[in-house]
Design an enzyme around this catalytic site. Sequence first.
Site, PDB file in Angstrom:
ATOM      1  N   LYS A 115     -48.196  19.361   1.286  1.00 45.15           N
ATOM      2  CA  LYS A 115     -49.480  19.160   0.693  1.00 45.15           C
ATOM      3  C   LYS A 115     -50.037  17.840   1.185  1.00 45.15           C
ATOM      4  O   LYS A 115     -51.344  17.820   1.374  1.00 45.15           O
ATOM      5  CB  LYS A 115     -49.345  18.866  -0.930  1.00 45.15           C
ATOM      6  CG  LYS A 115     -49.007  20.027  -1.609  1.00 45.15           C
ATOM      7  CD  LYS A 115     -49.470  19.755  -3.357  1.00 45.15           C
ATOM      8  CE  LYS A 115     -48.997  20.945  -3.859  1.00 45.15           C
ATOM      9  NZ  LYS A 115     -49.023  20.688  -5.606  1.00 45.15           N
ATOM     10  N   LYS A 198     -46.168  33.641  -0.545  1.00 44.11           N
ATOM     11  CA  LYS A 198     -46.286  33.761  -1.962  1.00 44.11           C
ATOM     12  C   LYS A 198     -47.647  33.641  -2.527  1.00 44.11           C
ATOM     13  O   LYS A 198     -48.432  32.812  -1.893  1.00 44.11           O
ATOM     14  CB  LYS A 198     -45.315  32.850  -2.636  1.00 44.11           C
ATOM     15  CG  LYS A 198     -45.044  33.041  -4.014  1.00 44.11           C
ATOM     16  CD  LYS A 198     -44.208  32.192  -4.677  1.00 44.11           C
ATOM     17  CE  LYS A 198     -44.279  32.217  -6.438  1.00 44.11           C
ATOM     18  NZ  LYS A 198     -43.378  31.100  -6.878  1.00 44.11           N
ATOM     19  N   LYS A 201     -52.533  30.073  -6.099  1.00 41.26           N
ATOM     20  CA  LYS A 201     -53.910  29.740  -6.483  1.00 41.26           C
ATOM     21  C   LYS A 201     -54.763  29.070  -5.504  1.00 41.26           C
ATOM     22  O   LYS A 201     -56.093  28.886  -5.445  1.00 41.26           O
ATOM     23  CB  LYS A 201     -53.482  29.028  -7.679  1.00 41.26           C
ATOM     24  CG  LYS A 201     -53.473  29.829  -9.027  1.00 41.26           C
ATOM     25  CD  LYS A 201     -53.628  29.051 -10.230  1.00 41.26           C
ATOM     26  CE  LYS A 201     -52.397  28.169 -10.399  1.00 41.26           C
ATOM     27  NZ  LYS A 201     -52.570  27.396 -11.408  1.00 41.26           N
TER      28      LYS A 201
END
Length: 333
Positions: A115, A198, A201
């Site tokens: 991230k 995967k 969102k």
Amino acid sequence: MSESKPRIFSGMQPTGTLHIGNYLGALRNWTQIQYDYEPIFCVVDLHAITLYQDPAELREAIDRTAALYIAAGIDPEHSAVFVQSQIAGHVELSWIFTCCTPLGWLNRMTQFKAKSEKQKQESVGTGLLAYPVLMAADILLYQAKIVPVGEDQSQHLELTRNIAERFNHLYGDTFVVPETRLPAVGARIMGLDDPTQKMSKSSENPNHAVSMLEAPSRIKKLFGRAVTDSNPAVDYETMGDGVKNLLAIYQAFSGDANDRMRAEFEGMRYGDLKKRVTEITVAKLEPIQAKYHELMADRGELHALLARSADRIRPWAEETVQLAKRRTGLFVN
Ligand code: TRP
């Protein structure tokens, strides 16, 4: 609501809208196991702000996520359904844990690395680094034994155990160390645009995920655009990840056994496969969407329901915070 059943804790971030990967991979499993435990299902809004969120959108996404938990089948009369920031103990315990967590443990977290690499170094919030400490606080605040999360959270769960053990070692036995065993949480659904990733969102590709609130016409379009492979029809021997993923979605919704799946789909042309996947997805999401819209139409009742859950479990959190403060030598009234 027997106190003797083991407590489980899990949560999802209120960012964007939950998709069928969240549903088939975790949420549906929560609904299936809830009566075997004393369950606590949290909308983790404090985690969401580790990356900047538009305030109005965040506030809406919190309601949306809570309503989707319930619409999907979490029974608020049995399971606690609440929002993390309703209970101050998450933050209080998080600070205490921050002070006994070596920086090296956090620097090693792969999710932090991934991230933070996406952002400019100077603008990476400290909260992103501390994210797993807050997650440890979520779990240990309720002395939860079992944490139903996907494989991608196993490093965070291991850190939670390390923090519990370290606190117990420094200050005396205080926290239940949760099990490492990840209970079977369901199917691992991949992105429709890239079946090696995967379903997430945060993807920027509009053809990546099918949200739980998607309209039937749009669901049809999304599956229509889903990546397959160069075969014209399903071939169990040579099929690629995209076709496997479509079959996995169908099977997760239908519950059909492997041999039945194969008998039904072997040799089926991709156009027909996509039609079947669309039909079952639309059919299974429809009652959830209807319940969702009902819940969102009465926000007063939705908020009252969240308040009832939070009020019921707040004493559990307060008991743990008091104990942790006392053990640490902090001032307790
Ligand atoms: N980190 C989790 C995720 O991204 C969300 C989460 C926050 C969580 N606190 C938790 C999950 C506590 C389980 C238990 O999926």
